[in-house]
Write a protein that holds these residues in place. Sequence first.
Motif, PDB file in Angstrom:
ATOM      1  N   THR A  22     -13.681   8.922   1.405  1.00 42.19           N
ATOM      2  CA  THR A  22     -14.811   9.579   0.741  1.00 42.19           C
ATOM      3  C   THR A  22     -16.100   8.822   1.004  1.00 42.19           C
ATOM      4  N   LYS A  23     -16.041   7.514   0.890  1.00 43.58           N
ATOM      5  CA  LYS A  23     -17.224   6.699   1.143  1.00 43.58           C
ATOM      6  C   LYS A  23     -17.639   6.803   2.606  1.00 43.58           C
ATOM      7  N   LYS A  24     -16.653   6.787   3.496  1.00 42.80           N
ATOM      8  CA  LYS A  24     -16.951   6.930   4.921  1.00 42.80           C
ATOM      9  C   LYS A  24     -17.601   8.273   5.210  1.00 42.80           C
ATOM     10  N   THR A  25     -17.116   9.315   4.534  1.00 40.75           N
ATOM     11  CA  THR A  25     -17.665  10.662   4.742  1.00 40.75           C
ATOM     12  C   THR A  25     -19.145  10.712   4.387  1.00 40.75           C
ATOM     13  N   PHE A  26     -19.505  10.100   3.248  1.00 40.62           N
ATOM     14  CA  PHE A  26     -20.915  10.105   2.840  1.00 40.62           C
ATOM     15  C   PHE A  26     -21.766   9.259   3.783  1.00 40.62           C
ATOM     16  N   ILE A  27     -21.232   8.145   4.242  1.00 41.64           N
ATOM     17  CA  ILE A  27     -21.985   7.308   5.171  1.00 41.64           C
ATOM     18  C   ILE A  27     -22.206   8.042   6.491  1.00 41.64           C
ATOM     19  N   VAL A  28     -21.157   8.698   6.975  1.00 38.86           N
ATOM     20  CA  VAL A  28     -21.282   9.464   8.221  1.00 38.86           C
ATOM     21  C   VAL A  28     -22.230  10.651   8.019  1.00 38.86           C
ATOM     22  N   GLY A  29     -22.157  11.309   6.847  1.00 36.98           N
ATOM     23  CA  GLY A  29     -23.059  12.419   6.547  1.00 36.98           C
ATOM     24  C   GLY A  29     -24.515  11.979   6.552  1.00 36.98           C
ATOM     25  N   PHE A  30     -24.782  10.820   5.939  1.00 32.14           N
ATOM     26  CA  PHE A  30     -26.142  10.282   5.943  1.00 32.14           C
ATOM     27  C   PHE A  30     -26.579   9.924   7.356  1.00 32.14           C
ATOM     28  N   ALA A  31     -25.636   9.358   8.131  1.00 36.50           N
ATOM     29  CA  ALA A  31     -25.963   8.995   9.511  1.00 36.50           C
ATOM     30  C   ALA A  31     -26.290  10.235  10.340  1.00 36.50           C
ATOM     31  N   LEU A  32     -25.503  11.304  10.160  1.00 34.57           N
ATOM     32  CA  LEU A  32     -25.764  12.557  10.872  1.00 34.57           C
ATOM     33  C   LEU A  32     -27.137  13.110  10.520  1.00 34.57           C
ATOM     34  N   PHE A  33     -27.450  13.114   9.238  1.00 37.10           N
ATOM     35  CA  PHE A  33     -28.764  13.592   8.806  1.00 37.10           C
ATOM     36  C   PHE A  33     -29.868  12.823   9.523  1.00 37.10           C
ATOM     37  N   SER A  34     -29.731  11.517   9.561  1.00 36.42           N
ATOM     38  CA  SER A  34     -30.759  10.685  10.164  1.00 36.42           C
ATOM     39  C   SER A  34     -30.842  10.877  11.666  1.00 36.42           C
ATOM     40  N   MET A  35     -29.691  11.106  12.313  1.00 35.24           N
ATOM     41  CA  MET A  35     -29.691  11.344  13.757  1.00 35.24           C
ATOM     42  C   MET A  35     -30.396  12.658  14.094  1.00 35.24           C
ATOM     43  N   PHE A  36     -30.226  13.658  13.230  1.00 32.37           N
ATOM     44  CA  PHE A  36     -30.893  14.941  13.435  1.00 32.37           C
ATOM     45  C   PHE A  36     -32.386  14.840  13.135  1.00 32.37           C
ATOM     46  N   PHE A  37     -32.718  14.102  12.092  1.00 31.54           N
ATOM     47  CA  PHE A  37     -34.072  14.150  11.555  1.00 31.54           C
ATOM     48  C   PHE A  37     -34.994  13.218  12.337  1.00 31.54           C
ATOM     49  N   GLY A  38     -35.669  13.798  13.323  1.00 28.87           N
ATOM     50  CA  GLY A  38     -36.584  13.027  14.154  1.00 28.87           C
ATOM     51  C   GLY A  38     -38.009  13.502  14.033  1.00 28.87           C
TER      52      GLY A  38
END
Length: 432
Positions: free
Chosen positions: A4-20
């Motif tokens: 669960t913690k990994k999922t949220f960390i990866v979700g935040f990372a994905l958001f940041s990778m998209f958000f340029g």
Amino acid sequence: MNNTKKTFIVGFALFSMFFGAGNLLLPPLLGYNAGDEWFSVTIGFVITAVIIPILGIMAHAKLQGTMYDFAKKVSPVFSTIYCILIYIISIAIPSPRTASATHEIAIHPFFGTSSLITSSIYFTLVLLFALNRSKIVSLIGKFLTPLIVLILLSVIGIALFSTSFGVNPSQFEVPLVSGILEGYQTFDAIGAVVVGAVVIISLKHYDVTTPEIRKEVIAKSGIIAGIGLFIIYAGLISVGAYYSQEIAIDLTQSSDMQRSTLLRGITISTLGNIGNAFLSVLISLACFTTAVSIIVGSADYFKGLFKNRKYVYTITAIIGSVVGVVIGQLNFHTIIMIALPILMFIYPITIVLILLNNLPEKYASKSVFRMVVLATFIFSIPDFLKFLVPPESLQGIKSLIPLSDVSLGWVLPAFVVFVLTNVVVNVRAKLS
């Protein structure tokens, strides 16, 4: 660390990778021009800048491979060419664009330095992150993204709850379509097929080695990233609309200057003079994380293409960073103008590949892939050519293609071909 913690960390990372760069600069001016039709524009923007990209992540979760797997049903040769084109485009346009935006908005107004110095330092740091890719998901997900989201939500929240401004009439003839086409400029659909592969490989370094768990983590994290993107985009577009009577924009300026002027004005109005500093940090972080993901994704692909030789990853990362330094010296507006015809060519194909890869196998056979991609390619040619030839020379053919006048001439043909090819495939299957 639990899943669960990994999922949220990866979700935040994905958001940041998209958000340029484009994700931050495009929505406020879109809302400003949309005025009282900002909600319709938001729906269109969300289709191409949130829904399609997240479906791209879902497709990666399903395929559990690389970008090559997205198009291999068309043909191995087509898939290889498509992948090479996508990575070249990513390295040559959206990655340098992040450096250009960082320089124009976050660095030059304060320090007056040259774009060469900014892009050189910027891509040196990008290269360092790329060469330490095993820590990317953790660094971005744990530290950089929360800071980006906190600043964004502060600006949006204060702006919406403190404003009593009215909105101007919309400047768009078809707001929904304007939002859809502006979503192209975020490069998020292309980003999905690039960063999805980055996440899959990074999860292996992140002790998520079981395919089933990786699929679950990627799918759930994609939803988290999508919700975050939707909230931020809708917030930025609405803020742009509600400040359309408060902040004056010089229409003689280039569109990139209009975007930066509006965003800076909103930030200062909500956070005061310290808003300038917050905006600089926000843009730098948002752009930086996107550039890192592009360089890493490109390096991963070419490493795999050359049989996983480690030096290929390093060489590709260095080349991508050098290209970023060179092209990053162009201004943001120039890079967008270069990108437009390329996007009109490659974006429709990317969208149909994402959609087809999310469908059940019985509706997405090799024949369906080939025919739909071919139809999409043929009917998107007029949208591509309008940037290269006089528009009046295309009026005859565009008048024959539904939605071609709004640069979506490929949509109905692709859908019709999808239906007809499935009918033919099913009839053949029954007869055999």
